[in-house]
Design an enzyme around this catalytic site. Structure first.
Site, mmCIF file in Angstrom:
data_model
loop_
_atom_site.group_PDB
_atom_site.id
_atom_site.type_symbol
_atom_site.label_atom_id
_atom_site.label_comp_id
_atom_site.label_asym_id
_atom_site.label_seq_id
_atom_site.Cartn_x
_atom_site.Cartn_y
_atom_site.Cartn_z
ATOM 1 N N GLY A 80 0.823 -1.203 0.000
ATOM 2 C CA GLY A 80 0.000 0.000 0.000
ATOM 3 C C GLY A 80 0.858 1.253 0.000
ATOM 4 O O GLY A 80 2.005 1.231 0.462
ATOM 5 N N GLY A 159 -7.601 -7.994 -5.461
ATOM 6 C CA GLY A 159 -6.253 -7.829 -5.986
ATOM 7 C C GLY A 159 -5.445 -9.069 -5.664
ATOM 8 O O GLY A 159 -6.002 -10.151 -5.435
ATOM 9 N N ARG A 241 -6.277 -2.027 5.728
ATOM 10 C CA ARG A 241 -5.948 -0.830 6.495
ATOM 11 C C ARG A 241 -7.047 -0.587 7.524
ATOM 12 O O ARG A 241 -8.237 -0.787 7.240
ATOM 13 C CB ARG A 241 -5.814 0.394 5.587
ATOM 14 N N HIS A 289 -0.698 -6.009 13.323
ATOM 15 C CA HIS A 289 -0.267 -5.753 11.945
ATOM 16 C C HIS A 289 0.920 -6.652 11.580
ATOM 17 O O HIS A 289 1.996 -6.179 11.209
ATOM 18 C CB HIS A 289 0.087 -4.279 11.743
ATOM 19 N N GLY A 291 0.762 -8.979 9.118
ATOM 20 C CA GLY A 291 0.489 -9.579 7.816
ATOM 21 C C GLY A 291 1.713 -9.983 7.029
ATOM 22 O O GLY A 291 1.797 -11.098 6.510
#
Length: 324
Positions: A80, A159, A241, A289, A291
Site C-alpha cells: 500500500g 487484488g 488498512r 499488523h 500480515g
C-alpha cells in the site's frame, strides 16, 4: 559524476537493502523511524537522490522539501502507498515504487488465521481457560462457533491478496465466493468467484474479508449501515488498512450482537491505544499488523525496494512502478 545519496528512513529494515544500495550509492540510515528523527537526518544530508521509505509516517511536502530538489525516487517497502502524498510527487516529477505481490501469501495466511480463530471464539475461549470457567466439553450448547465449510465468502478487493485468500478458501470447501471492487476481473472467473455489488456481498456473506487499498472511496466503508446489513452470524476480517472500518461502529456492532465476531490485523491508531474497547471484547481476535511479518517476506520486500531505487537512479524502468 559522484555517487548518488540515498536515505533509508528506518534503521530496522533488513540488511540486504543497505548491502545492495551501498555498492553504488552513499547510504545514510535514519537514526529512528519517527518523523522528527527522519526530518532531522534528511536535513543533515544536504539533499538526497533516493528515499527508501519503511514507516507509516507521511511522505508529504515537509519530507520532500527536506529531501531536497535532487530527489528522483521514493521507494516504499509496502504494497500500500496511502502514506505517500502522491500529488506532491507527481508535481515534482519524482518516481514512486512499492512492493506488490510479495506480501500476498503471508497476508493471506494471517487472514485465514483470523477467520478461523474468530469463528471458533478464540479470545473468549482463552479467557474461559484463564478464569477457570471452562465448561464440560459435552455441554452441547457451550461455545458454539461458525463453520467456514459450506459458507458464503465475501472479499472486498480482489487484488493479489484477495485472490490468494480466495485460493486458500477453496480448500475449505466453501459454498461460494463473492467479491466486489472497481470492476469485474478475469482472475475472479478463473477461481469461480462471482462479481457482485457491495450491498449484495454485505447481506449474503458469512465471512467478509477486507483486502482493498485505503482510498477516499474505501475510507470508513464499513460503518453503521454496513454492519446493520451483515448477518448476525457474520464475521469481519480486516488485513488491509484500519481506516476502512469505522472502529466505533464496529465496536458497537460487536457489543450489541449485530455481527458474530471480527478478526483484525489492522486497526486505528497503530499501535492501538491500550485502553481501546477492542481489547475488552470477547468476540474480537487482534494481531498487531503482522500480515507481512515473516523473515523471507520482509527480506524480499527490502530487496525489491532497494532495486527500484537503483533502477530509478540509473535511468532504468522501475520494477514495480506506481502510476501517479
Amino acid at each position: 559524476m559522484g555517487r548518488f545519496k540515498v536515505l533509508i528512513a528506518n534503521p530496522l529494515v533488513p540488511r540486504i537493502a543497505n548491502e545492495l544500495l551501498s555498492q553504488t550509492c552513499d547510504v545514510v540510515t535514519a537514526s529512528s523511524y519517527d518523523r522528527a528523527s527522519i526530518l532531522k537526518d534528511l536535513k543533515a544530508t544536504n539533499g538526497i537522490d533516493g528515499l527508501f521509505w519503511a514507516t507509516k509516517n507521511l511522505v508529504d511536502k515537509e519530507i520532500l522539501d527536506a529531501a531536497g530538489p535532487k530527489l528522483k525516487v521514493v521507494s516504499t517497502m509496502s504494497a500500500g502507498y496511502d502514506q505517500i502524498v502522491t500529488e506532491e510527487l507527481k508535481a515534482r516529477g519524482i518516481k514512486l515504487s512499492n512492493t506488490p505481490g510479495l506480501v500476498n501469501d503471508s497476508v493471506a495466511d494471517i487472514a485465514m488465521l483470523l477467520a478461523l480463530t474468530a469463528s471458533k471464539r478464540f479470545t473468549e475461549g482463552r479467557r474461559h481457560i484463564e478464569q477457570g470457567t471452562w465448561i464440560n466439553y459435552f455441554n452441547s450448547h457451550w461455545m458454539l462457533g461458525q463453520d467456514i465449510r459450506g459458507s458464503t465468502i465475501g472479499i472486498i478487493g480482489l487484488g493479489g491478496i484477495g485472490q490468494t485468500i480466495a485460493k486458500r478458501l477453496i480448500g475449505f470447501d466453501v459454498a461460494k465466493i463473492l467479491y466486489t471492487g472497481n470492476r469485474e476481473k478475469a482472475e475472479g472467473k478463473k477461481i469461480g468467484a462471482e462479481f457482485v455489488n457491495l450491498d449484495k456481498l454485505t447481506k449474503e456473506s458469512d465471512f467478509i474479508f477486507l483486502a482493498a487499498p485505503l482510498t477516499n472511496d474505501t475510507h470508513h466503508m464499513c460503518n453503521t449501515d454496513f454492519f446493520g446489513k451483515m448477518k448476525k452470524t457474520g464475521i469481519l476480517v480486516n488485513v488491509s488498512r484500519g481506516l476502512l472500518v469505522d472502529q466505533q461502529a464496529l465496536i458497537k456492532a460487536l457489543k450489541e450482537g449485530q455481527i458474530f465476531a471480527a478478526g483484525l490485523d489492522v486497526m486505528y491508531p497503530e499501535p492501538l491505544n491500550t485502553d481501546s474497547e477492542l481489547l475488552n471484547l470477547p468476540n474480537v481476535v487482534l494481531t498487531p499488523h503482522l500480515g507481512s511479518a515473516t523473515k523471507n517476506t520482509r527480506d524480499a520486500m527490502a530487496e525489491l525496494t532497494a532495486r527500484n531505487i537503483l533502477r530509478a537512479l540509473a535511468g532504468e524502468e522501475l520494477l514495480t512502478p506506481v502510476e501517479l
